[in-house]
Enzyme design. Structure first.
Site, PDB file in Angstrom:
ATOM      1  N   CYS A 181      76.453  71.156  75.466  1.00  0.00           N
ATOM      2  CA  CYS A 181      76.346  69.779  74.969  1.00  0.00           C
ATOM      3  C   CYS A 181      76.152  69.745  73.451  1.00  0.00           C
ATOM      4  O   CYS A 181      75.968  68.698  72.869  1.00  0.00           O
ATOM      5  CB  CYS A 181      75.227  69.022  75.682  1.00  0.00           C
ATOM      6  SG  CYS A 181      73.598  69.687  75.349  1.00  0.00           S
TER       7      CYS A 181
ATOM      8  N   ARG B  90      70.597  61.247  74.183  1.00  0.00           N
ATOM      9  CA  ARG B  90      69.487  61.632  73.303  1.00  0.00           C
ATOM     10  C   ARG B  90      68.511  60.446  73.197  1.00  0.00           C
ATOM     11  O   ARG B  90      68.703  59.565  72.352  1.00  0.00           O
ATOM     12  CB  ARG B  90      70.004  61.980  71.899  1.00  0.00           C
ATOM     13  CG  ARG B  90      70.860  63.233  71.826  1.00  0.00           C
ATOM     14  CD  ARG B  90      71.342  63.437  70.396  1.00  0.00           C
ATOM     15  NE  ARG B  90      71.768  64.791  70.118  1.00  0.00           N
ATOM     16  CZ  ARG B  90      73.038  65.184  70.064  1.00  0.00           C
ATOM     17  NH1 ARG B  90      74.004  64.325  70.276  1.00  0.00           N
ATOM     18  NH2 ARG B  90      73.334  66.443  69.788  1.00  0.00           N
TER      19      ARG B  90
ATOM     20  N   ARG C 133      68.112  63.145  78.413  1.00  0.00           N
ATOM     21  CA  ARG C 133      67.212  64.157  77.861  1.00  0.00           C
ATOM     22  C   ARG C 133      65.884  63.511  77.470  1.00  0.00           C
ATOM     23  O   ARG C 133      65.867  62.432  76.871  1.00  0.00           O
ATOM     24  CB  ARG C 133      67.856  64.804  76.638  1.00  0.00           C
ATOM     25  CG  ARG C 133      66.995  65.902  76.051  1.00  0.00           C
ATOM     26  CD  ARG C 133      67.721  66.625  74.974  1.00  0.00           C
ATOM     27  NE  ARG C 133      67.823  65.835  73.750  1.00  0.00           N
ATOM     28  CZ  ARG C 133      68.463  66.250  72.656  1.00  0.00           C
ATOM     29  NH1 ARG C 133      69.065  67.419  72.662  1.00  0.00           N
ATOM     30  NH2 ARG C 133      68.508  65.513  71.589  1.00  0.00           N
TER      31      ARG C 133
ATOM     32  N   HIS D 193      71.354  66.266  62.421  1.00  0.00           N
ATOM     33  CA  HIS D 193      71.432  65.079  63.281  1.00  0.00           C
ATOM     34  C   HIS D 193      72.122  63.924  62.567  1.00  0.00           C
ATOM     35  O   HIS D 193      72.766  63.095  63.198  1.00  0.00           O
ATOM     36  CB  HIS D 193      70.051  64.700  63.800  1.00  0.00           C
ATOM     37  CG  HIS D 193      69.573  65.655  64.841  1.00  0.00           C
ATOM     38  ND1 HIS D 193      68.732  66.690  64.572  1.00  0.00           N
ATOM     39  CD2 HIS D 193      69.922  65.777  66.144  1.00  0.00           C
ATOM     40  CE1 HIS D 193      68.558  67.396  65.667  1.00  0.00           C
ATOM     41  NE2 HIS D 193      69.252  66.864  66.635  1.00  0.00           N
TER      42      HIS D 193
ATOM     43  N   ARG E 242      69.928  74.026  60.247  1.00  0.00           N
ATOM     44  CA  ARG E 242      71.184  73.303  60.474  1.00  0.00           C
ATOM     45  C   ARG E 242      71.359  72.121  59.531  1.00  0.00           C
ATOM     46  O   ARG E 242      72.462  71.586  59.400  1.00  0.00           O
ATOM     47  CB  ARG E 242      71.286  72.850  61.935  1.00  0.00           C
ATOM     48  CG  ARG E 242      70.151  71.963  62.372  1.00  0.00           C
ATOM     49  CD  ARG E 242      70.092  71.809  63.878  1.00  0.00           C
ATOM     50  NE  ARG E 242      70.816  70.654  64.355  1.00  0.00           N
ATOM     51  CZ  ARG E 242      70.677  70.132  65.560  1.00  0.00           C
ATOM     52  NH1 ARG E 242      69.842  70.694  66.439  1.00  0.00           N
ATOM     53  NH2 ARG E 242      71.337  69.085  65.923  1.00  0.00           N
TER      54      ARG E 242
ATOM     55  N   ASN F 190      73.858  73.623  68.904  1.00  0.00           N
ATOM     56  CA  ASN F 190      73.452  73.298  67.526  1.00  0.00           C
ATOM     57  C   ASN F 190      72.165  74.036  67.173  1.00  0.00           C
ATOM     58  O   ASN F 190      72.055  74.665  66.123  1.00  0.00           O
ATOM     59  CB  ASN F 190      73.224  71.791  67.369  1.00  0.00           C
ATOM     60  CG  ASN F 190      74.406  70.989  67.833  1.00  0.00           C
ATOM     61  OD1 ASN F 190      75.519  71.484  67.810  1.00  0.00           O
ATOM     62  ND2 ASN F 190      74.175  69.768  68.276  1.00  0.00           N
ATOM     63  N   ASP F 191      71.193  73.929  68.067  1.00  0.00           N
ATOM     64  CA  ASP F 191      69.928  74.622  67.812  1.00  0.00           C
ATOM     65  C   ASP F 191      70.039  76.106  68.117  1.00  0.00           C
ATOM     66  O   ASP F 191      69.413  76.927  67.448  1.00  0.00           O
ATOM     67  CB  ASP F 191      68.805  73.993  68.643  1.00  0.00           C
ATOM     68  CG  ASP F 191      68.248  72.765  67.946  1.00  0.00           C
ATOM     69  OD1 ASP F 191      68.027  72.830  66.722  1.00  0.00           O
ATOM     70  OD2 ASP F 191      68.055  71.734  68.607  1.00  0.00           O
TER      71      ASP F 191
ATOM     72  N   GLU G 217      68.598  76.369  74.137  1.00  0.00           N
ATOM     73  CA  GLU G 217      68.887  76.209  72.705  1.00  0.00           C
ATOM     74  C   GLU G 217      67.986  77.073  71.842  1.00  0.00           C
ATOM     75  O   GLU G 217      68.047  77.009  70.622  1.00  0.00           O
ATOM     76  CB  GLU G 217      68.824  74.731  72.293  1.00  0.00           C
ATOM     77  CG  GLU G 217      67.609  73.974  72.746  1.00  0.00           C
ATOM     78  CD  GLU G 217      67.673  72.490  72.384  1.00  0.00           C
ATOM     79  OE1 GLU G 217      68.549  72.077  71.611  1.00  0.00           O
ATOM     80  OE2 GLU G 217      66.804  71.760  72.864  1.00  0.00           O
TER      81      GLU G 217
HETATM   82  C1  PEP Z   1      71.779  71.039  70.427  1.00  0.00           C
HETATM   83  O1  PEP Z   1      70.802  71.518  69.832  1.00  0.00           O
HETATM   84  O2  PEP Z   1      72.880  71.618  70.527  1.00  0.00           O
HETATM   85  C2  PEP Z   1      71.698  69.708  71.042  1.00  0.00           C
HETATM   86  C3  PEP Z   1      72.661  69.237  71.790  1.00  0.00           C
HETATM   87  O3  PEP Z   1      70.608  68.956  70.762  1.00  0.00           O
HETATM   88  P1  PEP Z   1      70.365  68.222  69.348  1.00  0.00           P
HETATM   89  O4  PEP Z   1      71.621  68.345  68.560  1.00  0.00           O
HETATM   90  O5  PEP Z   1      69.998  66.831  69.653  1.00  0.00           O
HETATM   91  O6  PEP Z   1      69.231  69.013  68.783  1.00  0.00           O
HETATM   92 MG    MG Z   2      68.861  70.625  70.118  1.00  0.00          MG
END
Ligand code: PEP
Ligand code: MG
Length: 583
Positions: free
Chosen positions: A511, A305, A341, A198, A474, A463-464, A440
């Protein structure tokens, strides 16, 4: 001064040339040294000046609080001021400097440890927690002593200089990184961190070159040193010679020109050569980000977010505060979709930075929707605020980290309750508000068929999804080299999700950071993706790739890639594909 270079993982492109500005958690860095007897008076004066500067700063902060600022904020600053004036902080360290002939930072730290120990002995939980205030005040003073402080007034004066300042840190929490949105640094580099941590995401949202995983930048670079940061290559050059400097100045100009050129397609529709429309949306972290979303010509907000509204504070934002933030975004986007979200807290995003994380695997713990379901009042308040905001624009609600249908059923029940409560009170909201879910967690992707039926839309959080599919943290730079969006297992889960959504006629978007990576634009469109949500800074470059692509051709090529089960075969194919398209 010798010149040297360092290599890390570039997370945001661009070239910056500027001076190092080292930041750290001040308290962790206090060193102890003895001073000459003749230097004691000078050390005391240094200490008193630091106290005075922090006092001035706090007084100024208090005076500048907007009329609608929460009352707690003024009280909080007042408490810090009172502590600063108390003899135990403003005078006792002087006695320590004299008695021990030590540096001021050390004297203050010693005194703080003493006070904290006294607080720890207090039975009353509220009073005991006030020790955090002591620590924060002391940290402010130590930062001044270490020369890392800028008086509020100085900050404004130096805003221009900040542009050429490069932030160097060992690690930065997302809660700290969000604060840099208010500064204007030229670049951002850290020793640790993964590409989709993040912190990296926030760095990217600042639209400045950023590099993570440099390992020892914080230790090797000194405050004020001249440096070049090449975000695309992940290279940092410290104390460059004149030739290297002018080469990079040229590169910097070229990069800026290319960015300016992209502005020409700001108002152009994102259509492929064969007329397929792709919706390019913006990811935002704070309400003011709508400005950059609009400046980049985003078709709406695909991911807001909200957790950043809950960070860097000890209280939860109440319904009114949340409503104001959500309404601001909904209104600012003027009828364009705004997908908000619900609170995605946990793992590397802590609510209160003072809290100690005790979970062994916080990424697998009480995160996101799990946390909200365990705190129904928090969820209820956020739903009420979101519903009320929906009256002022086109708000969609997005639930993070769903892994089973039961969580969704409970969530819907709570949303229903919030709706009923508002109806009873006669408070207007959009009765047709759409509820979407993030895909995710691999379990959700595998169950995408069921989620597609139960939800109004899906949004893939790559990402997750990558983190959980490949079992790679990550945020951990030690395994960053294994974090790969092109892993066939990841691509298969994305494909499953797209197919399920299409089967049930539900919109689906990406996203996660994959959406803004131009290397993957063709692949995602070829796989059938028609909505991409990314940081505003990436919208125009992604659009330029779309304008040059033919969806029918992309579909054929994507099919070939999806048939492969070896990453080593997929990567060269993607590179060749992109290379051909660009030539
Ligand atoms: C993700 O996990 O891809 C996502 C968009 O949420 P975040 O990066 O805030 O966990
Ligand atoms: Mg996420």
């Amino acid at each position: 001064m010798s010149s040297f270079s360092m290599h890390g993982v570039g997370v945001s492109s661009g070239i910056a040339i500027g001076h190092a500005h080292l930041i750290s958690h001040a308290l962790l860095e206090v060193v102890h040294f003895t001073i000459e007897a003749s230097a004691v008076a000078q050390e005391i004066a240094r200490f008193q000046r630091a106290i005075h500067l922090v006092k001035l700063d706090l007084e100024q902060l208090k005076a500048q609080l907007p009329a609608n600022a929460p009352a707690e904020l003024a009280a909080f600053i007042g408490t810090h001021l009172a502590m600063l004036c108390d003899k135990s902080l403003s005078e006792a360290p002087i006695a320590i400097i004299e008695a021990e002939r030590c540096n001021a930072e050390w004297a203050l730290k010693q005194q703080m440890d003493d006070i904290v120990a006294q607080f720890d002995a207090i039975e009353d939980v509220y009073l005991r927690e006030r020790k955090q205030d002591v620590m924060q005040v002391v940290e402010r003073v130590i930062k001044v002593l270490l020369g890392r402080h800028q008086h509020t007034a100085e900050k404004k004066q130096h805003a221009k200089q900040e542009r050429a300042m490069i932030l160097v840190a060992h690690d930065i929490s997302p809660a700290d990184a969000i604060q840099f949105k208010h500064h204007q640094f030229a670049a951002f580099i850290t020793d640790v961190g993964g590409v989709t941590s993040h912190t990296a995401i926030l760095a990217r949202s600042l639209n400045i070159p950023s590099i993570v995983a440099l390992q020892r930048a914080r230790g090797l670079i000194s405050d004020g040193e001249l440096m070049i940061v090449d975000g695309a290559q992940g290279v940092v050059i410290v104390n460059p010679g004149p030739e290297v400097l002018s080469e990079y100045q040229l590169k910097q100009n070229q990069w800026q020109l290319a960015q300016q050129k992209l502005q020409r397609i700001k108002a152009t529709k994102a259509l492929t050569v064969d007329g397929v429309a792709i919706e390019l949306l913006a990811n935002i972290e704070v309400p003011e980000d709508v400005l950059s979303a609009k400046a980049a010509g985003a078709a709406g907000v695909g991911l807001y977010r909200t957790e950043f509204l809950f960070m860097n504070r000890r209280d939860m934002p109440d319904e009114e505060e949340q409503f104001e933030a959500y309404r601001y975004v909904a209104e600012a986007m003027k009828g364009m979709p705004v997908t908000i979200r619900t609170l995605d807290i946990g793992a590397d995003k802590q609510l209160n930075p003072d809290e100690v994380v005790t979970a062994t695997n916080p990424a697998l713990g009480l995160r996101a929707v799990r946390y909200c379901l365990s705190e129904p009042q928090v969820f209820h308040t956020q739903f009420r605020a979101l519903l009320r905001a929906s009256h002022y624009g086109r708000v969609n609600i997005l639930i993070p980290m769903l892994s089973n249908l039961n969580e969704l059923r409970q969530t819907k029940l709570l949303l229903q309750r919030a709706k009923e409560a508002l109806r009873k009170e006669g408070v207007p909201f959009d009765e047709g508000i759409r509820l979407g879910g993030m895909i995710e967690v691999p379990a959700a992707a595998i169950s995408a068929d069921a989620f597609s039926q139960a939800l109004d839309f899906l949004s893939i959080g790559t990402n997750d999804l990558i983190q959980y599919t490949l079992a790679i943290d990550r945020a951990d730079d030690a395994v960053a080299h294994l974090y790969n969006p092109l892993h066939p297992a990841v691509l298969k889960l994305i494909q499953l999700t797209i197919q399920a959504a299409h089967k049930h006629g539900k919109p689906v978007s990406v996203c996660g950071e994959m959406a803004g990576d131009t290397r993957l634009t063709r692949l995602l469109i070829g796989m059938g993706m028609r909505q991409l949500s990314m940081h505003p800074a990436h919208i125009l470059s992604v659009k330029s790739h779309i304008l040059q692509s033919e969806a029918a051709v992309l579909a054929k090529q994507a099919k070939k890639i999806l048939a492969l089960s070896d990453l080593d075969k997929i990567e060269p194919l993607i590179n060749r594909w992109n290379g051909q398209a660009m030539s």
